[in-house]
Enzyme design. Structure first.
Site, PDB file in Angstrom:
ATOM      1  N   ASP A 108      -5.727  -3.237  -1.085  1.00  0.00           N
ATOM      2  CA  ASP A 108      -7.059  -3.796  -0.828  1.00  0.00           C
ATOM      3  C   ASP A 108      -7.049  -5.317  -0.894  1.00  0.00           C
ATOM      4  O   ASP A 108      -7.551  -5.990  -0.004  1.00  0.00           O
ATOM      5  CB  ASP A 108      -8.091  -3.217  -1.815  1.00  0.00           C
ATOM      6  N   ASP A 111      -4.152 -10.774  -4.923  1.00  0.00           N
ATOM      7  CA  ASP A 111      -4.804 -11.834  -5.690  1.00  0.00           C
ATOM      8  C   ASP A 111      -3.719 -12.629  -6.434  1.00  0.00           C
ATOM      9  O   ASP A 111      -3.088 -13.503  -5.860  1.00  0.00           O
ATOM     10  CB  ASP A 111      -5.829 -11.181  -6.620  1.00  0.00           C
TER      11      ASP A 111
HETATM   12  P1  5GP Z   1      -3.376  -8.870  -8.405  1.00  0.00           P
HETATM   13  O1  5GP Z   1      -2.386  -8.072  -9.179  1.00  0.00           O
HETATM   14  O2  5GP Z   1      -2.871  -9.364  -7.067  1.00  0.00           O
HETATM   15  O3  5GP Z   1      -3.981  -9.982  -9.222  1.00  0.00           O
HETATM   16  O4  5GP Z   1      -4.633  -7.975  -8.151  1.00  0.00           O
HETATM   17  C1  5GP Z   1      -4.592  -6.850  -7.442  1.00  0.00           C
HETATM   18  C2  5GP Z   1      -5.706  -5.917  -7.875  1.00  0.00           C
HETATM   19  O5  5GP Z   1      -6.722  -6.572  -8.647  1.00  0.00           O
HETATM   20  C3  5GP Z   1      -6.390  -5.403  -6.657  1.00  0.00           C
HETATM   21  O6  5GP Z   1      -5.746  -4.255  -6.178  1.00  0.00           O
HETATM   22  C4  5GP Z   1      -7.794  -5.137  -7.165  1.00  0.00           C
HETATM   23  O7  5GP Z   1      -7.849  -3.854  -7.739  1.00  0.00           O
HETATM   24  C5  5GP Z   1      -7.999  -6.162  -8.261  1.00  0.00           C
HETATM   25  N1  5GP Z   1      -8.752  -7.326  -7.769  1.00  0.00           N
HETATM   26  C6  5GP Z   1      -8.282  -8.578  -7.549  1.00  0.00           C
HETATM   27  N2  5GP Z   1      -9.248  -9.384  -7.078  1.00  0.00           N
HETATM   28  C7  5GP Z   1     -10.362  -8.616  -6.995  1.00  0.00           C
HETATM   29  C8  5GP Z   1     -11.694  -8.865  -6.542  1.00  0.00           C
HETATM   30  O8  5GP Z   1     -12.098  -9.961  -6.108  1.00  0.00           O
HETATM   31  N3  5GP Z   1     -12.565  -7.801  -6.600  1.00  0.00           N
HETATM   32  C9  5GP Z   1     -12.189  -6.577  -7.058  1.00  0.00           C
HETATM   33  N4  5GP Z   1     -13.118  -5.629  -7.053  1.00  0.00           N
HETATM   34  N5  5GP Z   1     -10.943  -6.309  -7.475  1.00  0.00           N
HETATM   35  C10 5GP Z   1     -10.036  -7.313  -7.429  1.00  0.00           C
END
Ligand code: 5GP
Length: 185
Positions: A108, A111
């Site tokens: 999805d 980040d």
């Molecule tokens: P990362 O490991 O890249 O920081 O984050 C990945 C996961 O964090 C995504 O799969 C999602 O579940 C959650 N996440 C990161 N940013 C957002 C956001 O803006 N909104 C939501 N709802 N979930 C996020």
């Protein structure tokens, strides 16, 4: 904004639309066409990351007229928080081996990158024929781990977004658009 998005907003006045449902659908169709072209000789196994990628994966696979299969993994998420704790764990594994298969991870949002880099590390050890990533959203501002994206729907600013599978404390996953919550970062 189309009338459906407008009707949702009336019921959820705390939201501000970042990407309308029409824009999302058009981009998902374009990604599907690109993936169909790239994988025409070796249809991929689509690996969705639960729960956030469910809606994207459901639309994306119907834009790929190839004999694809799909499976899911679940990775520990932020819970009710809006910022990553940096802790990543595999909660649900794939149902089948992926050795010698062409795997396309469908995520999805990319980040910090901690989730995807952990997942790719796990999957790479299983020696798939290829391993690539398709993410709907990318938030470059908070990157901690760089990964190579084969497909990306949209780059977005550093805002906490909901909708089209993404939640805030399990709410808003069913919105047909991507939105930000008033009062959130
Ligand atoms: P990362 O490991 O890249 O920081 O984050 C990945 C996961 O964090 C995504 O799969 C999602 O579940 C959650 N996440 C990161 N940013 C957002 C956001 O803006 N909104 C939501 N709802 N979930 C996020």
């Amino acid at each position: 904004m189309n009338p459906t998005d407008a009707a949702w907003l009336k019921r959820f006045p705390e939201l501000e639309i970042l990407i309308t449902s029409d824009t999302l659908q058009a981009r998902v169709r374009a990604l599907g066409e690109q993936i169909t072209h790239d994988y025409r000789d070796h249809p991929p196994l689509l690996v969705g990351v639960l729960k956030g990628s469910l809606v994207f994966l459901a639309d994306l696979m119907r834009a790929i007229p190839l004999p694809v299969a799909y499976d899911f993994v679940a990775i520990s998420s932020y819970g009710a928080e809006t910022h990553s704790t940096g802790q990543v764990r595999l909660l649900k594994d794939l149902d089948s081996p992926i050795r010698d298969r062409h795997v396309l991870v469908v995520e999805d949002i990319y980040d910090t990158g901690l989730t995807l880099s952990y997942l790719l590390g796990q999957l790479r050890q299983r020696e798939p024929a290829s391993l690539r990533v398709c993410t709907l959203l990318s938030k470059p501002a908070r990157r901690q781990a760089e990964i190579e994206l084969a497909y990306c729907g949209f780059e977005i600013p550093d805002r906490f977004v909901v909708g089209y599978g993404l939640d805030y404390a399990e709410r808003y996953r069913n919105l047909p658009f991507i939105a930000v919550l008033h009062g959130q970062s």
